[in-house]
Design an enzyme around this catalytic site. Structure first.
Site, PDB file in Angstrom:
ATOM      1  N   ASP A 170      75.820 -50.576  -9.606  1.00  0.00           N
ATOM      2  CA  ASP A 170      76.661 -50.051 -10.672  1.00  0.00           C
ATOM      3  C   ASP A 170      76.448 -50.921 -11.912  1.00  0.00           C
ATOM      4  O   ASP A 170      76.518 -52.140 -11.823  1.00  0.00           O
ATOM      5  CB  ASP A 170      78.133 -50.140 -10.225  1.00  0.00           C
ATOM      6  CG  ASP A 170      78.976 -49.021 -10.772  1.00  0.00           C
ATOM      7  OD1 ASP A 170      78.875 -48.758 -11.972  1.00  0.00           O
ATOM      8  OD2 ASP A 170      79.751 -48.431  -9.994  1.00  0.00           O
TER       9      ASP A 170
ATOM     10  N   ASP B 257      77.963 -46.777 -15.629  1.00  0.00           N
ATOM     11  CA  ASP B 257      79.379 -46.543 -15.874  1.00  0.00           C
ATOM     12  C   ASP B 257      79.651 -46.214 -17.347  1.00  0.00           C
ATOM     13  O   ASP B 257      79.147 -46.912 -18.241  1.00  0.00           O
ATOM     14  CB  ASP B 257      80.121 -47.838 -15.496  1.00  0.00           C
ATOM     15  CG  ASP B 257      81.603 -47.716 -15.634  1.00  0.00           C
ATOM     16  OD1 ASP B 257      82.181 -46.922 -14.892  1.00  0.00           O
ATOM     17  OD2 ASP B 257      82.186 -48.410 -16.494  1.00  0.00           O
TER      18      ASP B 257
ATOM     19  N   GLU C 288      77.297 -41.731 -15.769  1.00  0.00           N
ATOM     20  CA  GLU C 288      78.600 -41.109 -15.891  1.00  0.00           C
ATOM     21  C   GLU C 288      78.619 -40.539 -17.312  1.00  0.00           C
ATOM     22  O   GLU C 288      78.633 -41.292 -18.285  1.00  0.00           O
ATOM     23  CB  GLU C 288      79.674 -42.186 -15.715  1.00  0.00           C
ATOM     24  CG  GLU C 288      80.998 -41.630 -15.365  1.00  0.00           C
ATOM     25  CD  GLU C 288      82.082 -42.683 -15.308  1.00  0.00           C
ATOM     26  OE1 GLU C 288      82.990 -42.524 -14.512  1.00  0.00           O
ATOM     27  OE2 GLU C 288      82.037 -43.657 -16.069  1.00  0.00           O
TER      28      GLU C 288
ATOM     29  N   HIS D 169      85.404 -43.458  -6.247  1.00  0.00           N
ATOM     30  CA  HIS D 169      86.458 -44.473  -6.333  1.00  0.00           C
ATOM     31  C   HIS D 169      87.465 -44.194  -7.448  1.00  0.00           C
ATOM     32  O   HIS D 169      88.481 -44.875  -7.542  1.00  0.00           O
ATOM     33  CB  HIS D 169      85.816 -45.846  -6.547  1.00  0.00           C
ATOM     34  CG  HIS D 169      85.135 -45.903  -7.878  1.00  0.00           C
ATOM     35  ND1 HIS D 169      84.000 -45.158  -8.159  1.00  0.00           N
ATOM     36  CD2 HIS D 169      85.445 -46.556  -9.026  1.00  0.00           C
ATOM     37  CE1 HIS D 169      83.650 -45.364  -9.415  1.00  0.00           C
ATOM     38  NE2 HIS D 169      84.503 -46.211  -9.963  1.00  0.00           N
ATOM     39  N   ASP D 170      87.183 -43.237  -8.331  1.00  0.00           N
ATOM     40  CA  ASP D 170      88.117 -42.873  -9.405  1.00  0.00           C
ATOM     41  C   ASP D 170      88.925 -41.633  -9.050  1.00  0.00           C
ATOM     42  O   ASP D 170      89.642 -41.098  -9.894  1.00  0.00           O
ATOM     43  CB  ASP D 170      87.353 -42.590 -10.704  1.00  0.00           C
ATOM     44  CG  ASP D 170      86.792 -43.848 -11.332  1.00  0.00           C
ATOM     45  OD1 ASP D 170      87.322 -44.942 -11.052  1.00  0.00           O
ATOM     46  OD2 ASP D 170      85.815 -43.743 -12.092  1.00  0.00           O
TER      47      ASP D 170
HETATM   48  O1  TEU Z   1      85.194 -44.892 -15.287  1.00  0.00           O
HETATM   49  C1  TEU Z   1      85.007 -44.389 -16.569  1.00  0.00           C
HETATM   50  C2  TEU Z   1      85.944 -43.387 -16.905  1.00  0.00           C
HETATM   51  O2  TEU Z   1      85.717 -42.615 -17.798  1.00  0.00           O
HETATM   52  C3  TEU Z   1      87.256 -43.448 -16.224  1.00  0.00           C
HETATM   53  O3  TEU Z   1      88.180 -43.575 -17.220  1.00  0.00           O
HETATM   54  C4  TEU Z   1      87.581 -42.307 -15.416  1.00  0.00           C
HETATM   55  O4  TEU Z   1      87.641 -41.168 -16.212  1.00  0.00           O
HETATM   56  C5  TEU Z   1      88.931 -42.555 -14.812  1.00  0.00           C
HETATM   57  O5  TEU Z   1      88.829 -43.650 -13.965  1.00  0.00           O
HETATM   58  C6  TEU Z   1      89.368 -41.398 -14.028  1.00  0.00           C
HETATM   59  O6  TEU Z   1      90.546 -41.737 -13.391  1.00  0.00           O
HETATM   60  C7  TEU Z   1      84.543 -46.053 -15.009  1.00  0.00           C
HETATM   61  C8  TEU Z   1      84.761 -46.511 -13.587  1.00  0.00           C
HETATM   62  O7  TEU Z   1      84.276 -45.547 -12.712  1.00  0.00           O
HETATM   63  C9  TEU Z   1      86.201 -46.816 -13.382  1.00  0.00           C
HETATM   64  O8  TEU Z   1      86.459 -47.216 -12.068  1.00  0.00           O
HETATM   65  C10 TEU Z   1      86.575 -47.918 -14.323  1.00  0.00           C
HETATM   66  O9  TEU Z   1      87.957 -48.196 -14.218  1.00  0.00           O
HETATM   67  C11 TEU Z   1      86.237 -47.557 -15.758  1.00  0.00           C
HETATM   68  O10 TEU Z   1      84.912 -47.084 -15.891  1.00  0.00           O
HETATM   69  C12 TEU Z   1      86.321 -48.767 -16.624  1.00  0.00           C
HETATM   70  O11 TEU Z   1      85.201 -49.549 -16.399  1.00  0.00           O
END
Ligand code: TEU
Length: 584
Positions: free
Chosen positions: A130, A232, A286, A360-361
Site C-alpha cells: 500500500d 491510496d 484508489e 478495510h474501509d
Molecule cells: O482512503 C481514502 C478515502 O478516500 C477514504 O476517505 C475512504 O473514502 C473512506 O475511508 C471511506 O470510509 C484511504 C484509506 O483506504 C483509508 O483507510 C485511510 O483512512 C485514508 O485513505 C486516509 O489515508
C-alpha cells in the site's frame, strides 16, 4: 489539382463505405483481451493488524502472516495486497506514515518482511504494497523539519497558507471534527493543509524534490522485489494551488472538486517513467470520480497505471446528504446492476477494472450486500463470492470474507477505534443530531466492522492472539471460523476455493465479454460471459425469497458449473440467495 481531387473523392468514397459497414454491424467495441498476470490474478487483501498476532500484543504482525502462508496458498489466490505496515503512530491504522522505508515495530522489522516476501514468492504469490502518497504522518521527519521554519528545506514538502494573508480559503477535511482542512502552526505563522486528519499533512507534489524522494522510496521497495502497489487516495495528490473558492455546487462533494487536480496525470506519468516502467510491477489506484476521470488512470496509451477502483458501486444505497447512512429500505438492485454495467463498458476497449465488495474501509460484504441471518449466511456469502469472481475485472477479495465473517455491530461509541467513525460521531453530537440513529446506521456501514480479527478457530480470541485483541473478536467465532470450515467440503471457505479454480479454468470468466441479462429484474443479477465461442451464464438471486429470471436464454441443455445449493434448476427459477453458473 486534379490528382488531389481524385484523392479527396477516393477518401470520401472509402468513408461512406466504412460508415455503411459500421452501421450494419452492432455498435460494439472490441474487448480488450491482452493477457496480463494482474488481469488473471485474484488478489487477497490482508489487513495485517487483524490477520494473525504472533507475539500476544493483540495486534496482528508479519510473523503472524508468515505462520499462515500455507493457508493463504491453499486458497488458490495469486497475489496479496497488504495494508500499510510502515513506521507509523497508527492513528489511522498505518495510513499516517512516519517512515516509508521502515516497518512499524508492532508488525516486526525488515528482516521479518524479507522472510515473508520470500515465503510468498516461494509459493508463487505476488505481493502488492500500500502506498500512501497524498499525505504522511505529522511525525514524519519531513513534517517535523518543515514545521520549524519557513526556511526549512522541507517547508515546501507540504502545502501552507501564510497567516499574513488572513484566513485560508475554506477546504473540507474528512477526518476533522470541525471539517476544516487547514491547521495553524505557530512557529511558521502559517496553516498547513490536511484533506484527512490534522495528523495527516498533505504532501506538496508541486515540489519536484518531494516527488524525487517519493520515487526513490518506491524504487527501494521495487528493488526488494515487491510486485506492485495499491495507491491510496491517489486522485488527491494534485491540487489547484491558487486555492479558488469552492463553488456552491461543491456541497461536500470532494471527490468531484478536490480529486483530479491540474497536474495529476503529469505526476503519474512521471512516476511511471521514473519507477513503474523500470520494473514488472502491477498498480491499482484508489480513484475518485466518474468513468471519464477514472479511465485516464488506466488507459494503456497514457502510460500511467494498470487498474483502478472506483466508489460508485461500493457507496451505493446510502441516504443522500448523509455520510454512509444506509437507506433503511436497503438498496435497489436494478440501479446497482446499471452501475456495474456502466463500469464494465468503460473498460471494453482500453484499461482494466477491479471488482470488490469490501475492504478495510468498508463493513463486511455479507452484512452490507448479503444477509447475515443464520439461515442465509452461507448461501448469501457464496452468492457474493460468485459475483466477485465472475466479473470482467480483477477480483480484490477481503480476508475473512472467505469464511463468511459478518459485522460485529457495536452498540456504543466507546467500542469503536476508527478515526472516521469517532469524527463523524463528534460532528453529529456537536450539531445536536440523533446519536442513536447514527449508531444504528453505523452497525451496517462503519469501517471497524470489517477490521475485527480473523476468526481462525474455536480457541481463545478465535486463535488470532493470546493477548487482548486491539479490536474485539466477533462473538460468532465459535461457529464461524476457518478450522471448522476446512473440514466441511460444502463450507463457504471451500466454495471460495472452488470458485477461484473455476475462474482459472475458464478464460471466459476473465476475458470474456460481459452482457447484462434481464436487466429490469429487481431480484436477480444475471449476465453472460463469452469468449471464443464459449458462453457462460451467471444467475444470482439477491433476495431472501425464491425468484424467477427470464434471460431469454434456453437453459434446458445447459451444464451447471457451480452452484451454492445441491441442485440447480434449468428453467430460470432460483432459491433464496441462489448462485449458479451455467455453461451454455
Ligand atoms: O482512503 C481514502 C478515502 O478516500 C477514504 O476517505 C475512504 O473514502 C473512506 O475511508 C471511506 O470510509 C484511504 C484509506 O483506504 C483509508 O483507510 C485511510 O483512512 C485514508 O485513505 C486516509 O489515508
Amino acid at each position: 489539382m486534379r490528382f488531389q481531387s481524385n484523392i479527396v473523392i477516393g477518401l470520401l468514397f472509402a468513408a461512406v463505405l466504412f460508415s455503411c459497414k459500421t452501421k450494419n454491424k452492432p455498435a460494439e467495441a472490441a474487448i480488450s483481451t491482452e493477457r496480463k498476470w494482474w488481469k488473471e490474478a485474484t488478489v487477497y487483501q490482508i489487513y495485517p493488524r487483524s490477520f494473525k498476532d504472533s507475539d500476544g500484543d493483540g495486534v496482528g504482525d508479519i510473523k503472524g502472516i508468515i505462520s499462515k502462508l500455507d493457508y493463504i496458498k491453499s486458497l488458490g489466490i495469486d497475489a496479496v495486497w497488504l495494508n500499510p505496515i510502515y513506521s507509523s503512530p497508527q492513528k489511522d491504522n498505518g495510513y499516517d506514515i512516519s517512515d516509508y522505508e521502515n516497518i512499524h515495530p508492532q508488525f516486526g522489522n525488515m528482516a521479518d518482511f524479507d522472510v515473508m516476501l520470500k515465503g510468498f514468492h516461494e509459493r508463487g504469490i505476488k505481493v502488492m504494497m500500500d502506498m500512501v502518497l497524498n499525505h504522511c504522518s505529522d511525525e514524519h521527519r519531513w513534517f517535523q523539519e518543515a514545521k520549524k521554519s519557513r526556511n526549512s528545506p522541507y517547508y515546501n514538502y507540504f502545502h501552507w497558507w501564510p497567516a499574513e494573508k488572513g484566513e485560508p480559503p475554506y477546504r473540507w477535511s474528512i477526518f476533522d471534527e470541525k471539517a476544516y482542512g487547514w491547521e495553524f502552526n505557530k512557529a511558521t505563522n502559517s496553516y498547513y493543509l490536511h484533506y484527512f486528519a490534522d495528523f495527516q499533512p498533505d504532501l506538496n507534489w508541486e515540489n519536484p524534490a518531494l516527488r524525487q524522494d517519493i520515487y526513490k522510496m518506491m524504487r527501494m521497495w521495487c528493488d526488494k522485489g515487491v510486485d506492485g502497489f495499491r495507491m491510496d487516495a491517489l486522485a488527491f495528490i494534485s491540487k489547484d494551488t491558487t486555492w479558488p473558492p469552492l463553488p456552491k455546487e461543491y456541497n461536500g462533494n470532494w471527490g468531484l472538486y478536490y480529486a483530479s487536480g491540474p497536474q495529476l496525470h503529469d505526476y503519474i506519468q512521471e512516476m511511471n517513467r521514473e519507477v513503474l516502467s523500470k520494473y514488472d510491477v502491477a498498480t491499482v489506484a484508489e480513484a475518485m470520480g466518474d468513468v471519464t476521470r477514472v479511465k485516464k488512470f488506466v488507459d494503456e496509451d497514457r502510460k500511467e497505471l494498470n487498474m483502478a477502483y472506483h466508489f460508485e458501486a461500493i457507496d451505493f444505497g446510502y441516504l443522500p446528504g448523509e455520510y454512509k447512512m444506509p437507506n433503511p429500505k436497503g438498496y435497489d438492485l436494478v440501479e446497482w446492476k446499471k452501475v456495474y454495467n456502466k463500469w464494465d463498458s468503460a473498460f471494453t476497449d482500453k484499461g482494466w477494472g477491479t471488482m470488490y465488495l469490501a475492504n478495510h474501509d468498508q463493513p463486511r460484504m455479507l452484512t452490507r450486500w448479503g444477509n447475515d441471518a443464520a439461515e442465509f449466511r452461507e448461501y448469501s456469502s457464496k452468492m457474493l463470492t460468485t459475483l466477485i469472481l465472475s466479473m470482467r475485472a480483477t477480483p480484490y477479495y477481503y480476508f475473512g470474507d472467505e469464511i463468511g465473517m459478518s459485522n460485529i455491530k457495536f452498540d456504543k461509541v466507546e467500542q469503536y477505534n476508527d478515526v472516521e467513525l469517532l469524527t463523524n460521531y463528534a460532528q453529529v453530537k456537536a450539531k445536536g443530531g440523533d446519536l442513536k440513529r447514527f449508531l444504528e446506521g453505523m452497525k451496517i456501514s462503519s469501517r471497524d466492522n470489517g477490521r475485527t480479527p480473523m476468526q481462525w478457530d474455536t480457541t481463545i480470541n478465535s486463535g488470532f492472539s493470546n493477548g487482548k485483541p486491539w479490536l474485539p473478536v466477533n462473538g460468532n467465532y465459535t461457529t464461524i471460523n476457518a478450522a471448522v470450515q476446512e473440514k466441511d467440503p460444502n463450507s463457504v471457505l471451500n466454495y471460495f476455493r472452488k470458485m477461484i479454480k473455476l475462474r482459472k479454468e475458464n478464460e471466459a470468466l476473465i476475458y470474456g465479454k460481459f452482457t447484462l441479462a434481464d436487466a429490469a429484474n429487481p431480484d436477480v443479477f444475471a449476465y453472460s460471459r463469452e469468449l471464443n465461442g464459449k458462453k457462460l451464464l451467471v444467475l444470482l438471486n439477491f433476495k431472501r425469497i425464491a425468484a424467477k429470471t427470464n434471460t431469454g436464454i434456453n437453459l434446458s441443455k445447459a451444464k451447471v458449473l457451480i452452484s451454492n445449493y445441491t441442485t440447480a434448476s434449468l428453467d430460470g427459477s432460483l432459491k433464496p440467495y441462489e448462485a449458479v453458473i451455467y455453461e451454455l
